[in-house]
Design a protein around this motif. Structure first.
Motif, PDB file in Angstrom:
ATOM      1  N   VAL A   1       0.832  -1.203   0.000  1.00 57.00           N
ATOM      2  CA  VAL A   1       0.000   0.000   0.000  1.00 57.00           C
ATOM      3  C   VAL A   1       0.865   1.251   0.000  1.00 57.00           C
ATOM      4  CG1 VAL A   1      -1.644   1.338   1.361  1.00 57.00           C
ATOM      5  CG2 VAL A   1      -1.975  -1.111   1.082  1.00 57.00           C
TER       6      VAL A   1
ATOM      7  N   MET B   1      -4.798   5.455  -4.619  1.00 59.52           N
ATOM      8  CA  MET B   1      -3.735   4.819  -3.846  1.00 59.52           C
ATOM      9  C   MET B   1      -3.275   5.725  -2.699  1.00 59.52           C
ATOM     10  SD  MET B   1      -3.454   1.917  -5.247  1.00 59.52           S
ATOM     11  CE  MET B   1      -3.839   1.078  -6.787  1.00 59.52           C
TER      12      MET B   1
ATOM     13  N   ILE C   1       1.771   2.064 -11.760  1.00 60.16           N
ATOM     14  CA  ILE C   1       0.571   1.457 -11.183  1.00 60.16           C
ATOM     15  C   ILE C   1      -0.128   0.558 -12.198  1.00 60.16           C
ATOM     16  CG2 ILE C   1      -1.719   1.954 -10.242  1.00 60.16           C
ATOM     17  CD1 ILE C   1      -0.605   4.478  -9.028  1.00 60.16           C
TER      18      ILE C   1
ATOM     19  N   ASN D   1       2.505   1.640  -3.481  1.00 60.19           N
ATOM     20  CA  ASN D   1       1.570   2.081  -4.518  1.00 60.19           C
ATOM     21  C   ASN D   1       1.235   3.566  -4.401  1.00 60.19           C
ATOM     22  OD1 ASN D   1       1.423  -0.369  -5.764  1.00 60.19           O
ATOM     23  ND2 ASN D   1      -0.521  -0.972  -4.851  1.00 60.19           N
TER      24      ASN D   1
END
Length: 292
Positions: free
Chosen positions: A41, A260, A52, A44
């Motif tokens: 996480v 994100m 991405i 990203n």
């Protein structure tokens, strides 16, 4: 050699250095595996859009960028309700709901755990049975109750059901039962009232329990913004940041990067709360070795 030294030597764990190394490697690998979702996480959130959407995807970011956060800020700045208003709504609901849940659950758990009165077992059985019903089952009932009290489209439509959750009552009651009765009887002999015993003795002793409850309650309220915003709250100026982000980021693949960044921001607050309280949660009760 003294008797104490022999006893200590006899209780020494017989484990080789190779066994210690294998255990360390196993725990390190397990910890690394559990940390992978969080690392993914974070990675990203700093990936540019081309990384991405890259296939096959790369686990770690190659060219870190803050563009996702900049785009998210620009999107939030374009709303007619200020971003700070969404943040205030979220923190207010989470803080008041968590504080009320901990206080009410603790006050209700104390007589269930330490006072004998007619019907105490029946009441606790009802509490245990209520844990079997998920939030989805009780949504209609909660909505009807809040509607009868005129609390729809207010903060309290989310806060009141959270305060009345039976999880906190069950947790605090089970933990308070471990407090020795002799400790409370000694306080009564010294002239302490019930309220003074509760606030000065019981609550400090069960500190690990209510700190754990704070984590669970805050996490649940922090992440319940989307459902609460669509079911209980209709006014845009009362909605939470989770609902606002969900609406803004529903613009398709072009907003994948800001999505994100928003995910990282949403999980960062519960993580910070846990980091602050985790040392206290893991503490052993000061009276854990006492017996009647």
């Amino acid at each position: 050699m003294s008797a104490a030294a022999k006893l200590l030597r006899g209780n020494k764990i017989n484990r080789s250095r190779a066994g210690d190394l294998l255990l360390f490697l196993f725990l390190a690998a397990l910890g690394y595996f559990m940390a992978l979702p969080l690392v993914f996480v974070i990675s990203n959130a700093f990936k540019p859009i081309n990384e991405i959407l890259q296939f096959p995807p790369k686990f770690l970011v190659r060219n870190p960028s803050l563009n996702n956060f900049t785009d998210l800020y620009n999107l939030m700045s374009g709303t007619w309700v200020p971003f700070t208003r969404y943040m205030f709504n979220t923190f207010f609901i989470a803080f008041i709901g968590t504080a009320g849940h901990v206080i009410i659950a603790s006050l209700a758990a104390y007589p269930l755990a330490k006072r004998k009165f007619p019907g105490v077992s029946v009441l606790f059985t009802v509490v245990v049975l209520s844990l079997m019903f998920s939030g989805t089952v009780t949504q209609v009932t909660n909505y009807m109750t809040m509607s009868w009290f005129g609390m729809i489209d207010t903060y309290w439509a989310v806060i009141i059901p959270a305060i009345g959750s039976s999880l906190g009552l069950y947790l605090m009651k089970q933990f308070m039962e471990q407090i020795p009765d002799a400790l409370l009887e000694a306080a009564q002999i010294d002239g302490c009232s019930e309220y003074r015993i509760f606030w000065r003795i019981v609550m400090p002793v069960v500190k690990p329990a209510w700190l754990t409850l704070i984590i669970f309650s805050f996490q649940g309220l922090w992440g319940a913004g989307g459902a609460a915003g669509s079911m209980y709250i209709y006014s845009e100026q009362l909605k939470t940041i989770d609902y606002a982000l969900g609406q803004i980021l529903a613009g398709g693949i072009i907003r994948t990067g800001p999505s994100m960044a928003a995910t990282l921001l949403m999980i960062s607050v519960p993580i910070i709360i846990f980091v602050i309280t985790q040392s206290n949660v893991l503490q052993t009760m000061s009276t854990s070795g006492m017996k009647d």
